[in-house]
Design an enzyme around this catalytic site. Sequence first.
Site, mmCIF file in Angstrom:
data_model
loop_
_atom_site.group_PDB
_atom_site.id
_atom_site.type_symbol
_atom_site.label_atom_id
_atom_site.label_comp_id
_atom_site.label_asym_id
_atom_site.label_seq_id
_atom_site.Cartn_x
_atom_site.Cartn_y
_atom_site.Cartn_z
ATOM 1 N N GLY A 1 -7.883 -4.961 -6.267
ATOM 2 C CA GLY A 1 -8.450 -6.012 -5.422
ATOM 3 C C GLY A 1 -9.011 -5.423 -4.148
ATOM 4 O O GLY A 1 -8.544 -4.382 -3.681
ATOM 5 N N GLN B 1 -11.861 -5.130 4.353
ATOM 6 C CA GLN B 1 -11.459 -3.745 4.074
ATOM 7 C C GLN B 1 -12.636 -2.781 4.035
ATOM 8 O O GLN B 1 -12.447 -1.571 4.032
ATOM 9 C CB GLN B 1 -10.708 -3.682 2.728
ATOM 10 C CG GLN B 1 -9.384 -4.406 2.751
ATOM 11 C CD GLN B 1 -8.687 -4.287 1.415
ATOM 12 O OE1 GLN B 1 -8.928 -5.076 0.516
ATOM 13 N NE2 GLN B 1 -7.848 -3.276 1.271
ATOM 14 N N CYS C 1 -1.674 -1.481 -0.895
ATOM 15 C CA CYS C 1 -2.963 -1.887 -0.366
ATOM 16 C C CYS C 1 -3.796 -0.653 -0.066
ATOM 17 O O CYS C 1 -3.287 0.313 0.494
ATOM 18 C CB CYS C 1 -2.732 -2.689 0.915
ATOM 19 S SG CYS C 1 -4.248 -3.234 1.707
ATOM 20 N N LEU C 2 -5.077 -0.695 -0.453
ATOM 21 C CA LEU C 2 -5.956 0.454 -0.219
ATOM 22 C C LEU C 2 -6.126 0.729 1.282
ATOM 23 O O LEU C 2 -6.453 1.851 1.663
ATOM 24 C CB LEU C 2 -7.327 0.211 -0.864
ATOM 25 C CG LEU C 2 -7.331 0.134 -2.394
ATOM 26 C CD1 LEU C 2 -8.696 -0.311 -2.907
ATOM 27 C CD2 LEU C 2 -6.932 1.476 -3.008
ATOM 28 N N HIS D 1 -2.826 -11.902 -1.714
ATOM 29 C CA HIS D 1 -2.933 -10.704 -0.871
ATOM 30 C C HIS D 1 -4.367 -10.555 -0.343
ATOM 31 O O HIS D 1 -4.577 -10.290 0.843
ATOM 32 C CB HIS D 1 -2.505 -9.498 -1.721
ATOM 33 C CG HIS D 1 -2.667 -8.152 -1.098
ATOM 34 N ND1 HIS D 1 -1.611 -7.278 -0.936
ATOM 35 C CD2 HIS D 1 -3.753 -7.504 -0.610
ATOM 36 C CE1 HIS D 1 -2.057 -6.158 -0.362
ATOM 37 N NE2 HIS D 1 -3.349 -6.268 -0.159
ATOM 38 N N GLU D 2 -5.349 -10.769 -1.235
ATOM 39 C CA GLU D 2 -6.765 -10.599 -0.824
ATOM 40 C C GLU D 2 -7.201 -11.720 0.124
ATOM 41 O O GLU D 2 -7.938 -11.480 1.078
ATOM 42 C CB GLU D 2 -7.686 -10.540 -2.046
ATOM 43 C CG GLU D 2 -7.398 -9.411 -3.045
ATOM 44 C CD GLU D 2 -7.227 -8.056 -2.400
ATOM 45 O OE1 GLU D 2 -7.838 -7.783 -1.352
ATOM 46 O OE2 GLU D 2 -6.442 -7.241 -2.937
ATOM 47 N N HIS E 1 -6.118 -10.974 3.514
ATOM 48 C CA HIS E 1 -7.014 -10.016 4.199
ATOM 49 C C HIS E 1 -8.113 -10.755 4.956
ATOM 50 O O HIS E 1 -8.463 -10.390 6.076
ATOM 51 C CB HIS E 1 -7.692 -9.084 3.188
ATOM 52 C CG HIS E 1 -6.906 -7.847 2.872
ATOM 53 N ND1 HIS E 1 -6.532 -6.931 3.824
ATOM 54 C CD2 HIS E 1 -6.463 -7.344 1.688
ATOM 55 C CE1 HIS E 1 -5.874 -5.931 3.239
ATOM 56 N NE2 HIS E 1 -5.819 -6.167 1.938
HETATM 57 NI NI NI Z 1 -4.889 -5.023 0.476
#
Ligand code: NI
Length: 173
Positions: free
Chosen positions: A46, A51, A96-97, A138-139, A142
């Site tokens: 995701g 991000q 998370c990236l 989660h997304e 963000h």
């Molecule tokens: Ni994330």
Amino acid sequence: MTEYKIVTVPHPALKQKSKAVETVDDTIRKQMDGMLKTMYDAPGIGLAANQVGILNRVLVMDLSKRDEEEKPNPICMANPEIIYESDELSLMEEGCLSVPKQYADIERPKIVRVKYLDYNGKEAELEADNLLSHCVQHEIDHLDGILFVDYLSTLKRKMILKRIDKLKKQNLI
Ligand code: NI
């Protein structure tokens, strides 16, 4: 195709609330394509616009098992909104990236229903359970400037941020 650079903590874009898009036009579709490519390359399941330093309400996901040669199954959302969440909760390990190489168990509603605009700008709904449910929540977080580490105790969060700082100094991330 545009490829983006994924920002990591403590980048300020990760703390900001993104603005809704007016319509899903070619510019937004190009952004979705580029975000998918960036997510696949990372690799991740995701990615939210914040991000990659863009502050609009766009996210992409793909939970297919690409290493097992499953067909890609990209989901692109603009202006996602949670319209139902179950009382039942689910605990699952998240990463998370933008918080590289760190993982923690996070509790969230087990099932959510999300209303959004799809890749073609059409109104759509998704009911998500298990991993997809954690992922979409989660997304969406963000897009509101919330990271999974924000659900942890201050002590745990500080430990994680310190570890990332150390990894960055050692050029390991
Ligand atoms: Ni994330």
